[in-house]
Motif scaffolding. Structure first.
Motif, PDB file in Angstrom:
ATOM      1  N   SER A   6       0.838  -1.199   0.000  1.00 16.65           N
ATOM      2  CA  SER A   6       0.000   0.000   0.000  1.00 16.65           C
ATOM      3  C   SER A   6       0.868   1.243   0.000  1.00 16.65           C
ATOM      4  CB  SER A   6      -0.930   0.010   1.210  1.00 16.65           C
ATOM      5  OG  SER A   6      -0.210  -0.085   2.413  1.00 16.65           O
ATOM      6  N   SER A   7       2.045   1.162   0.644  1.00 15.27           N
ATOM      7  CA  SER A   7       2.893   2.348   0.667  1.00 15.27           C
ATOM      8  C   SER A   7       3.467   2.616  -0.711  1.00 15.27           C
ATOM      9  CB  SER A   7       4.020   2.187   1.696  1.00 15.27           C
ATOM     10  OG  SER A   7       4.886   1.134   1.290  1.00 15.27           O
ATOM     11  N   ARG A  35       6.178  11.658  14.000  1.00 18.88           N
ATOM     12  CA  ARG A  35       4.768  11.507  14.384  1.00 18.88           C
ATOM     13  C   ARG A  35       3.867  11.426  13.151  1.00 18.88           C
ATOM     14  NH1 ARG A  35       6.592  15.551  19.163  1.00 18.88           N
ATOM     15  NH2 ARG A  35       7.482  13.886  20.458  1.00 18.88           N
ATOM     16  N   SER A  36       4.249  12.104  12.080  1.00 23.84           N
ATOM     17  CA  SER A  36       3.519  11.933  10.817  1.00 23.84           C
ATOM     18  C   SER A  36       3.710  10.517  10.279  1.00 23.84           C
ATOM     19  CB  SER A  36       4.028  12.937   9.771  1.00 23.84           C
ATOM     20  OG  SER A  36       3.728  14.258  10.138  1.00 23.84           O
ATOM     21  N   ILE A  41       1.916   4.855   9.347  1.00 21.49           N
ATOM     22  CA  ILE A  41       2.049   3.423   9.656  1.00 21.49           C
ATOM     23  C   ILE A  41       0.707   2.873  10.128  1.00 21.49           C
ATOM     24  CG2 ILE A  41       3.081   1.764  11.268  1.00 21.49           C
ATOM     25  CD1 ILE A  41       5.614   3.589  11.239  1.00 21.49           C
ATOM     26  N   GLU A  42       0.051   3.609  11.019  1.00 20.49           N
ATOM     27  CA  GLU A  42      -1.233   3.144  11.548  1.00 20.49           C
ATOM     28  C   GLU A  42      -2.304   3.111  10.473  1.00 20.49           C
ATOM     29  OE1 GLU A  42      -1.088   4.160  16.253  1.00 20.49           O
ATOM     30  OE2 GLU A  42      -1.735   5.806  14.958  1.00 20.49           O
ATOM     31  N   ALA A  43      -2.179   3.974   9.471  1.00 20.34           N
ATOM     32  CA  ALA A  43      -3.148   3.993   8.364  1.00 20.34           C
ATOM     33  C   ALA A  43      -2.740   3.045   7.237  1.00 20.34           C
ATOM     34  CB  ALA A  43      -3.275   5.418   7.825  1.00 20.34           C
ATOM     35  N   ASP A 309       5.311   8.450  19.099  1.00 23.86           N
ATOM     36  CA  ASP A 309       6.749   8.150  19.147  1.00 23.86           C
ATOM     37  C   ASP A 309       6.973   6.645  19.257  1.00 23.86           C
ATOM     38  OD1 ASP A 309       7.346  10.851  19.011  1.00 23.86           O
ATOM     39  OD2 ASP A 309       7.917  11.046  21.121  1.00 23.86           O
ATOM     40  N   SER A 310       6.180   5.991  20.122  1.00 23.15           N
ATOM     41  CA  SER A 310       6.397   4.559  20.369  1.00 23.15           C
ATOM     42  C   SER A 310       6.043   3.701  19.158  1.00 23.15           C
ATOM     43  CB  SER A 310       5.600   4.100  21.591  1.00 23.15           C
ATOM     44  OG  SER A 310       4.211   4.065  21.323  1.00 23.15           O
ATOM     45  N   VAL A 311       5.115   4.182  18.331  1.00 21.24           N
ATOM     46  CA  VAL A 311       4.775   3.439  17.105  1.00 21.24           C
ATOM     47  C   VAL A 311       6.026   3.250  16.247  1.00 21.24           C
ATOM     48  CG1 VAL A 311       3.536   3.583  14.897  1.00 21.24           C
ATOM     49  CG2 VAL A 311       2.340   4.086  17.042  1.00 21.24           C
ATOM     50  N   VAL A 312       6.840   4.299  16.152  1.00 19.69           N
ATOM     51  CA  VAL A 312       8.077   4.215  15.367  1.00 19.69           C
ATOM     52  C   VAL A 312       9.173   3.508  16.164  1.00 19.69           C
ATOM     53  CG1 VAL A 312       9.882   5.551  14.201  1.00 19.69           C
ATOM     54  CG2 VAL A 312       7.487   6.263  14.028  1.00 19.69           C
ATOM     55  N   PHE A 313       9.354   3.896  17.430  1.00 21.53           N
ATOM     56  CA  PHE A 313      10.433   3.320  18.235  1.00 21.53           C
ATOM     57  C   PHE A 313      10.278   1.815  18.420  1.00 21.53           C
ATOM     58  CE2 PHE A 313      10.982   7.648  20.569  1.00 21.53           C
ATOM     59  CZ  PHE A 313      11.842   8.093  19.582  1.00 21.53           C
TER      60      PHE A 313
END
Length: 337
Positions: A6-7, A35-36, A41-43, A309-313
């Motif tokens: 999808s990306s 954060r963007s 990522i979540e989308a 932040d934690s989504v990426v970290f």
């Protein structure tokens, strides 16, 4: 995977892709890019390739800073951060990672005039003593968070923080800890009206006070308002990373700072905290919550930032990229000093 397919099908380059490819990325916006990216990522609009690209920029930016600066909100994991950083080769001041001018000012007051009052002066001071980890446990000075440093902050529920603070001072029973050696009985000092009259700095939106400099830090009871909340939100958003003191705190800190920690250095006083919470009574706790509503709103903002932040970290591609990171002087984690 679905995220990578999808990306790759995106017609327009996203905000974070544009930012990562831009020459001379403004480092102070790196957390905004992260954060963007987390939102993407979540989308399911970004995946491992974008995270790897971001992580390269993250490590480059981090390793160019002169020190790690953590804003130590009392009773919010600062001792754990200090101990862990020291174990990972960071050079810090001996007293809980802060110099005497960065000591707590729970009763109110100002930093010594002779102490560093600007980002440039603080960077010069640290350089002279080879300090690579500095914790500030009173209020931010003008210009902070400074672009010279990697700036981090840990947040906690304001009432949990306050009760932990009062429990510590009650146990220490010392003049240096809120003059607790002169306190009345716990049933008396846990009354909100007693706290507001005798200890208003730490009981009235303490987090916001610490973020907005000496003038706001020393304001009287009930002087903190919505305009201070908005200012504090902008300051909070300018930290390089925001953490929440929860069960994942140490794991995320390790991954994002390049440290290995031995576990929490909790200085909690659980039994006393339970007693004080009971003595405060439900109506007293409700009164304390109402008084600290601006700090509670700021915690909501901080929790949102920390979650992004934690989504990426905590992304597997971030972990894989940082695991392969090499620098000449692998001390103090990704600071590389």
């Amino acid at each position: 995977s679905s995220s990578s397919s999808s990306s790759s099908s995106l017609a327009e380059p996203s905000h974070f892709e544009l930012a990562l490819s831009a020459e001379g990325l403004n480092e102070s916006r790196l957390q905004d890019v992260r954060r963007s990216l987390a939102g993407a990522i979540e989308a399911k609009l970004a995946g491992a390739p974008q995270v790897k690209s971001y992580t390269r920029q993250y490590l480059q930016s981090f390793s160019q800073r002169k020190a790690i600066f953590f804003h130590h909100v009392s009773k919010t994991g600062g001792t754990t951060l200090c101990t862990c950083g020291s174990l990972n080769g960071c050079k810090a001041p001996e007293k809980n990672c802060h110099e005497s001018f960065d000591r707590p000012l729970w009763e109110g007051g100002y930093r010594r005039i002779a102490s560093p009052q600007t980002c440039e002066a603080m960077a010069e001071y640290n350089k002279g003593l080879h300090i690579t980890l500095e914790g500030d446990e009173n209020f931010l000075f003008s210009g902070a968070p400074c672009p010279e440093f990697w700036n981090i902050i840990v947040l906690r529920d304001p009432i949990d923080r306050l009760i932990s603070h009062l429990a510590m001072c009650y146990e220490y029973n010392q003049s240096s800890c809120l003059y607790s050696n002169t306190w009345p009985s716990p049933a008396e000092f846990m009354r909100p009206d007693w706290l507001f009259e005798n200890q208003h700095i730490v009981t009235d939106n303490y987090l916001i006070r610490t973020l907005l400099g000496g003038a706001v830090f020393n304001l009287p009871l009930n002087a903190i308002g919505d305009e201070h909340l908005q200012q504090a939100r902008r300051v909070l958003e300018s930290f390089d990373a925001v953490y929440i003191l929860d069960s994942d705190f140490l794991k995320i800190a390790e991954t994002s700072l390049g440290w290995k920690c031995k576990g929490s250095q909790r200085t909690g006083h659980d039994v006393i905290e339970m007693m004080l919470r009971t003595l405060a009574t439900p109506s007293g706790i409700a009164h304390l919550k109402q008084q600290n509503k601006f700090d509670a709103a700021l915690l909501e903002t901080g929790s949102h930032l920390a979650r992004l932040d934690s989504v990426v970290f905590q992304h597997s591609a971030f972990a894989a990229s940082v695991a392969n990171f090499r620098c000449q002087h692998k001390r103090c984690g990704f600071l590389c000093q």
